[in-house]
Design a protein around this motif. Structure first.
Motif, PDB file in Angstrom:
ATOM      1  N   LEU A  26      -5.227 -85.836  56.854  1.00 20.05           N
ATOM      2  CA  LEU A  26      -5.416 -84.448  56.456  1.00 20.05           C
ATOM      3  C   LEU A  26      -4.144 -83.891  55.839  1.00 20.05           C
ATOM      4  N   ALA A  27      -3.005 -84.279  56.383  1.00 18.25           N
ATOM      5  CA  ALA A  27      -1.728 -83.820  55.845  1.00 18.25           C
ATOM      6  C   ALA A  27      -1.254 -84.689  54.689  1.00 18.25           C
ATOM      7  N   ASP A  28      -1.705 -85.948  54.643  1.00 19.50           N
ATOM      8  CA  ASP A  28      -1.210 -86.879  53.640  1.00 19.50           C
ATOM      9  C   ASP A  28      -1.460 -86.401  52.218  1.00 19.50           C
ATOM     10  N   PHE A  29      -2.630 -85.791  51.961  1.00 19.42           N
ATOM     11  CA  PHE A  29      -2.917 -85.408  50.579  1.00 19.42           C
ATOM     12  C   PHE A  29      -1.965 -84.328  50.099  1.00 19.42           C
ATOM     13  N   LYS A  30      -1.443 -83.514  51.020  1.00 19.66           N
ATOM     14  CA  LYS A  30      -0.472 -82.499  50.622  1.00 19.66           C
ATOM     15  C   LYS A  30       0.856 -83.138  50.227  1.00 19.66           C
ATOM     16  N   SER A  31       1.202 -84.224  50.892  1.00 20.09           N
ATOM     17  CA  SER A  31       2.468 -84.891  50.569  1.00 20.09           C
ATOM     18  C   SER A  31       2.405 -85.607  49.223  1.00 20.09           C
ATOM     19  N   GLU A  32       1.204 -85.858  48.716  1.00 22.04           N
ATOM     20  CA  GLU A  32       1.051 -86.541  47.435  1.00 22.04           C
ATOM     21  C   GLU A  32       1.185 -85.599  46.244  1.00 22.04           C
ATOM     22  N   LEU A  33       1.059 -84.312  46.467  1.00 21.30           N
ATOM     23  CA  LEU A  33       0.975 -83.343  45.368  1.00 21.30           C
ATOM     24  C   LEU A  33       2.271 -83.261  44.557  1.00 21.30           C
ATOM     25  N   LEU A  34       2.138 -82.952  43.272  1.00 27.22           N
ATOM     26  CA  LEU A  34       3.300 -82.789  42.410  1.00 27.22           C
ATOM     27  C   LEU A  34       4.146 -81.590  42.833  1.00 27.22           C
ATOM     28  N   THR A  35       3.470 -80.518  43.251  1.00 24.68           N
ATOM     29  CA  THR A  35       4.133 -79.299  43.709  1.00 24.68           C
ATOM     30  C   THR A  35       3.642 -78.985  45.119  1.00 24.68           C
ATOM     31  N   PRO A  36       4.530 -78.718  46.069  1.00 25.68           N
ATOM     32  CA  PRO A  36       4.088 -78.485  47.445  1.00 25.68           C
ATOM     33  C   PRO A  36       3.019 -77.394  47.548  1.00 25.68           C
ATOM     34  N   ASP A  37       1.958 -77.706  48.287  1.00 16.74           N
ATOM     35  CA  ASP A  37       0.874 -76.753  48.582  1.00 16.74           C
ATOM     36  C   ASP A  37       0.141 -76.255  47.342  1.00 16.74           C
ATOM     37  N   THR A  38       0.281 -76.957  46.222  1.00 17.27           N
ATOM     38  CA  THR A  38      -0.374 -76.543  44.975  1.00 17.27           C
ATOM     39  C   THR A  38      -1.032 -77.753  44.331  1.00 17.27           C
ATOM     40  N   ILE A  39      -2.262 -77.585  43.892  1.00 12.73           N
ATOM     41  CA  ILE A  39      -2.924 -78.637  43.136  1.00 12.73           C
ATOM     42  C   ILE A  39      -2.871 -78.260  41.654  1.00 12.73           C
ATOM     43  N   VAL A  40      -2.197 -79.079  40.860  1.00 13.99           N
ATOM     44  CA  VAL A  40      -2.016 -78.825  39.430  1.00 13.99           C
ATOM     45  C   VAL A  40      -3.183 -79.457  38.674  1.00 13.99           C
ATOM     46  N   VAL A  41      -3.914 -78.630  37.928  1.00 12.00           N
ATOM     47  CA  VAL A  41      -5.163 -79.053  37.289  1.00 12.00           C
ATOM     48  C   VAL A  41      -5.022 -78.997  35.768  1.00 12.00           C
ATOM     49  N   GLY A  42      -5.277 -80.111  35.110  1.00 10.86           N
ATOM     50  CA  GLY A  42      -5.336 -80.132  33.651  1.00 10.86           C
ATOM     51  C   GLY A  42      -6.745 -79.815  33.186  1.00 10.86           C
ATOM     52  N   THR A  43      -6.879 -78.929  32.220  1.00  6.05           N
ATOM     53  CA  THR A  43      -8.187 -78.541  31.700  1.00  6.05           C
ATOM     54  C   THR A  43      -8.024 -78.071  30.260  1.00  6.05           C
ATOM     55  N   THR A  44      -9.117 -77.994  29.500  1.00  2.77           N
ATOM     56  CA  THR A  44      -8.994 -77.641  28.089  1.00  2.77           C
ATOM     57  C   THR A  44      -9.058 -76.140  27.824  1.00  2.77           C
ATOM     58  N   GLY A  45      -9.949 -75.454  28.510  1.00  2.00           N
ATOM     59  CA  GLY A  45     -10.197 -74.051  28.179  1.00  2.00           C
ATOM     60  C   GLY A  45     -10.984 -73.892  26.898  1.00  2.00           C
ATOM     61  N   SER A  46     -11.472 -75.019  26.334  1.00  2.00           N
ATOM     62  CA  SER A  46     -12.162 -74.965  25.035  1.00  2.00           C
ATOM     63  C   SER A  46     -13.479 -75.735  25.047  1.00  2.00           C
ATOM     64  N   ALA A  47     -14.085 -75.875  26.224  1.00  2.00           N
ATOM     65  CA  ALA A  47     -15.347 -76.603  26.338  1.00  2.00           C
ATOM     66  C   ALA A  47     -16.339 -75.805  27.174  1.00  2.00           C
ATOM     67  N   PRO A  48     -16.775 -74.648  26.652  1.00  2.00           N
ATOM     68  CA  PRO A  48     -17.680 -73.797  27.425  1.00  2.00           C
ATOM     69  C   PRO A  48     -19.015 -74.482  27.713  1.00  2.00           C
ATOM     70  N   PRO A  49     -19.618 -74.236  28.899  1.00  2.00           N
ATOM     71  CA  PRO A  49     -19.079 -73.407  29.978  1.00  2.00           C
ATOM     72  C   PRO A  49     -18.335 -74.208  31.036  1.00  2.00           C
ATOM     73  N   PHE A  50     -17.960 -75.475  30.720  1.00  2.00           N
ATOM     74  CA  PHE A  50     -17.171 -76.251  31.680  1.00  2.00           C
ATOM     75  C   PHE A  50     -15.796 -75.626  31.884  1.00  2.00           C
ATOM     76  N   SER A  51     -15.123 -75.365  30.779  1.00  2.00           N
ATOM     77  CA  SER A  51     -13.769 -74.809  30.819  1.00  2.00           C
ATOM     78  C   SER A  51     -13.597 -73.940  29.582  1.00  2.00           C
ATOM     79  N   MET A  52     -13.364 -72.650  29.791  1.00  2.84           N
ATOM     80  CA  MET A  52     -13.371 -71.718  28.660  1.00  2.84           C
ATOM     81  C   MET A  52     -12.499 -70.505  28.968  1.00  2.84           C
ATOM     82  N   ILE A  53     -12.307 -69.690  27.950  1.00  4.45           N
ATOM     83  CA  ILE A  53     -11.579 -68.437  28.101  1.00  4.45           C
ATOM     84  C   ILE A  53     -12.591 -67.295  28.082  1.00  4.45           C
ATOM     85  N   ASP A  54     -12.553 -66.429  29.094  1.00  2.00           N
ATOM     86  CA  ASP A  54     -13.526 -65.341  29.153  1.00  2.00           C
ATOM     87  C   ASP A  54     -13.094 -64.168  28.266  1.00  2.00           C
TER      88      ASP A  54
END
Length: 271
Positions: A26-54
């Protein structure tokens, strides 16, 4: 005070069981993160409605909603980083993100790759023909032969589309960084049709009557989240959540909110 601590410990244990994780994991996945306590997500913002700008200029979409829900369930902050699709998976391999969430197709190559971990399905989709509603020359898949098609650069759909067409049917292929540029060329008759998934363009056609999506969906596929290869505990935690949410209807609630339909998770196409 002891009673309160016991309740907290029981709560954390229940979360671990719910995620299919033992105590240390349960704690191990937090130790793997690039930034402590934060999950960094790559996304496009240009593929509605999967990922878009409102309309307020903020990231929105199915992928954004799913990742925010995952972050809340795992007790993590969620930080989104936008990039053109072609750079997302290479960026994941280069450790720029913990995950990529932007309608990633679960191809055999990606499932077998040592460079990433593909999560179990979070949606069921397929490939379809998107065209101008006024284009009477394309009324079925048979009508696309020899025509110029637009595709997203680096996306998996073109392989599935090619496999469904007769030999030598596929015409000229033009690549684009995202939907906006591709739709503009479609409307300006620089391409004849768009080779993409079914759900995304169908959503867009509901908002733009000049666009039409043919009803025949081919090559059923599953899509999900790609996780960095060095974060197996995070992948296990995400997989456990997705399994629960497929079963209890949570994913279909989010799918309905963004796509206006549900998908059948009881009959997933083979990987």
């Amino acid at each position: 005070m002891k009673m309160e601590f016991s309740r907290l410990r029981l709560g954390l244990t229940a979360l671990a069981v719910g995620l299919g994780l033992a105590g240390p994991a349960l704690a191990d996945f937090k130790s793997e993160l690039l930034t402590p306590d934060t999950i960094v997500v790559g996304t496009t913002g240009s593929a509605p409605p999967f990922s878009m700008i409102d309309t307020a200029g903020k990231l929105d979409g199915y992928d954004i909603a799913v990742m925010n829900k995952i972050g809340a369930a795992l007790g993590l902050k969620v930080e989104f980083k936008q990039l053109d699709w072609a750079g997302l998976l290479p960026g994941l391999v280069a450790k720029k993100f913990d995950v990529v969430s932007s309608g990633v197709t679960r191809t055999k190559e990606r499932l077998a790759s040592a460079d990433m971990i593909m999560a179990s399905p979070y949606i069921v989709n397929g490939v379809a023909v998107t065209k101008l509603a006024s284009n009477d020359a394309i009324t079925s898949w048979d009508g696309v032969c020899g025509k110029t098609v637009g595709v997203i650069r680096g996306a998996a759909e073109i392989e599935a589309i090619t496999a469904t067409l007769p030999a030598n049917c596929l015409g000229k292929v033009k690549e684009y960084p995202g939907w906006t540029e591709m739709a503009l060329d479609l409307k300006n008759h620089r391409i004849d049709w768009v080779g993409m998934d079914y759900l995304g363009p169908n959503y867009l056609a509901g908002k733009d009557t000049t666009i039409a999506v043919l009803p025949e969906m081919r090559a059923p596929k599953t899509q999900s989240i790609a996780i960095a290869s060095g974060e197996p505990a995070l992948a296990a935690a995400i997989d456990a959540l997705l399994a629960t949410w497929r079963q209890d209807g949570t994913l279909n609630q989010i799918i309905t909110a963004y796509f206006g339909t549900t998908v059948d998770f009881s009959a997933l196409p083979a990987d």
